[in-house]
Enzyme design. Structure first.
Site, PDB file in Angstrom:
ATOM      1  N   THR A   1       0.895  -1.157   0.000  1.00 15.20           N
ATOM      2  CA  THR A   1       0.000   0.000   0.000  1.00 15.20           C
ATOM      3  C   THR A   1       0.919   1.189   0.000  1.00 15.20           C
ATOM      4  OG1 THR A   1      -1.997  -0.845   1.110  1.00 15.20           O
ATOM      5  CG2 THR A   1      -1.361   1.335   1.712  1.00 15.20           C
TER       6      THR A   1
ATOM      7  N   GLY B   1     -10.749  -2.969   1.838  1.00 21.03           N
ATOM      8  CA  GLY B   1      -9.798  -3.017   2.952  1.00 21.03           C
ATOM      9  C   GLY B   1      -9.926  -1.823   3.878  1.00 21.03           C
ATOM     10  N   ASP B   2      -8.890  -1.593   4.649  1.00 25.12           N
ATOM     11  CA  ASP B   2      -8.897  -0.513   5.638  1.00 25.12           C
ATOM     12  C   ASP B   2      -8.525   0.848   5.039  1.00 25.12           C
ATOM     13  OD1 ASP B   2      -6.309  -1.745   5.207  1.00 25.12           O
ATOM     14  OD2 ASP B   2      -5.553  -0.370   6.725  1.00 25.12           O
TER      15      ASP B   2
ATOM     16  N   GLY C   1      -1.005  -3.012   5.914  1.00 30.76           N
ATOM     17  CA  GLY C   1      -0.993  -4.341   6.512  1.00 30.76           C
ATOM     18  C   GLY C   1      -2.284  -5.051   6.162  1.00 30.76           C
TER      19      GLY C   1
HETATM   20  N1  ASP Z   1      -4.038  -2.464   4.061  1.00 31.64           N
HETATM   21  C1  ASP Z   1      -4.204  -2.896   2.702  1.00 31.64           C
HETATM   22  C2  ASP Z   1      -5.487  -3.659   2.581  1.00 31.64           C
HETATM   23  O1  ASP Z   1      -5.761  -4.510   3.409  1.00 31.64           O
HETATM   24  C3  ASP Z   1      -3.091  -3.721   2.178  1.00 31.64           C
HETATM   25  C4  ASP Z   1      -1.731  -3.342   2.662  1.00 31.64           C
HETATM   26  O2  ASP Z   1      -1.526  -2.316   3.250  1.00 31.64           O
HETATM   27  O3  ASP Z   1      -0.789  -4.097   2.431  1.00 31.64           O
HETATM   28  O4  ASP Z   1      -6.202  -3.456   1.648  1.00 31.64           O
END
Ligand code: ASP
Length: 323
Positions: free
Chosen positions: A189, A219-220, A240
């Site tokens: 990300t 996602g978040d 994450g």
């Molecule tokens: N947080 C992101 C998601 O879950 C992915 C990432 O940050 O690696 O969509």
């Protein structure tokens, strides 16, 4: 009386000392956390990541140095990272379980507590720019899918075909993840937090999500409070496994701990990432910045693409845990 005067003098001196140590602006950036150990990247790959992170930080630094807004700096940084095929955002985003690209992004104006976000968009070259438009030109915070893209068109933004995003690397990665027995997690990300010369904080995050995610999964990153948050004292962008960040309302939790308990930003971020998330198996990290320009970049994975720059103009970029 004398006592009052000396007390007042001390208070003035203390404020002076604080003002002296507060940098006039600050920018902190991440390009995703994950199992990036030394040796995982070839020397040319390592250099390419560092060069692109440096270029992105440079863009944001220029905005802040010239007195621009933290929101514009965050947007400038993220646009560069979205345009690079190296990072999991914009071009080069990971693929869903049916081989499509679905992007999430958000941006937040800490000073005015305004936010804009988009989720599950498939034809937006720079989702962070659309998130900004949602904030600036709509009464809403979060637009998803076809509705977000219709809004983009109305705002004069050109849509791009899905083929724009595809890279051979992501195609191979999806195959590998789908064939792996123990649900290998490939994610990443990009995000930025900034404090401008007027003392305003901003945060932004953009992502393709997690490789092999079920299509339609959000996602978040576009969820205010989970993957992105900023108020007048604290700005956070996370990376994450998003489900953990959503359940823990991670970005807001860090700012709330600081405000409610008086712990430092560093302590709050460390407790959340290294203790809470780590205990639950929530791989990831955050970048966090407070209104005094203090920042921290904790992660509980092998590595996190990250870097920062302040008024001295020195751009620092790091990837692995031991640097
Ligand atoms: N947080 C992101 C998601 O879950 C992915 C990432 O940050 O690696 O969509």
């Amino acid at each position: 009386m004398r006592k009052t005067w000396s007390g007042a003098l001390l208070a003035v001196l203390a404020i002076g000392a604080r003002a002296n140590t507060r940098p006039s602006f600050m920018l902190v950036v991440h390009g995703g956390a994950g199992s990036i150990a030394r040796g995982d990247l070839t020397p040319p790959e390592d250099s390419a990541y560092r060069a692109t992170l440096t270029e992105a930080i440079h863009r944001g630094y220029d905005v802040l140095r010239q007195g621009g807004a933290s929101l514009d700096a965050v947007q400038a940084v993220i646009t560069v990272l979205e345009d690079s095929p190296l990072f999991n955002a914009g071009k080069g985003a990971v693929l869903t379980n049916v081989g499509t690209v679905e992007l999430d992004a958000s941006i937040m104006d800490g000073g005015r507590l305004r936010a804009g976000a988009v989720a599950g968009v498939q034809h937006i070259k720079n989702p962070i720019l659309l998130a900004r438009l949602v904030m600036d030109r709509s009464p809403h915070v979060l637009l998803a899918g076809a509705g977000a893209e219709a809004f983009a068109k109305e705002q004069g933004m050109a849509l791009v075909p899905q083929s724009y995003f595809y890279t051979e690397r992501r195609r191979r990665e999806l195959k590998r993840v789908q064939e792996a027995e123990h649900g290998e997690r490939a994610h990443g990300t990009v995000g930025a937090v900034a404090l401008d010369q007027a003392g305003r904080l901003a945060a932004g995050t953009s992502t393709g999500g997690i490789a092999n995610k079920r299509w339609g999964r959000i996602g978040d990153s576009p969820i205010v409070g989970a993957g992105t948050y900023a108020n007048d004292r604290c700005a956070v962008s996370g990376t994450g496994v998003g489900e953990y960040f959503i359940r823990n309302v991670t970005a807001h939790d860090i700012c709330a701990r600081m405000a409610y308990t008086g712990v430092s930003l560093e302590q709050a971020a460390r407790d959340v990432v290294m203790t809470e998330l780590a205990r639950q198996g929530g791989d990831g990290g955050v970048i966090a910045l407070d209104s005094d320009g203090r920042f921290t970049m904790p992660f509980n994975t092998e590595g996190m693409f990250r870097g920062y720059a302040g008024p001295d103009g020195q751009i620092v970029v790091k990837i692995y845990k031991d640097e």
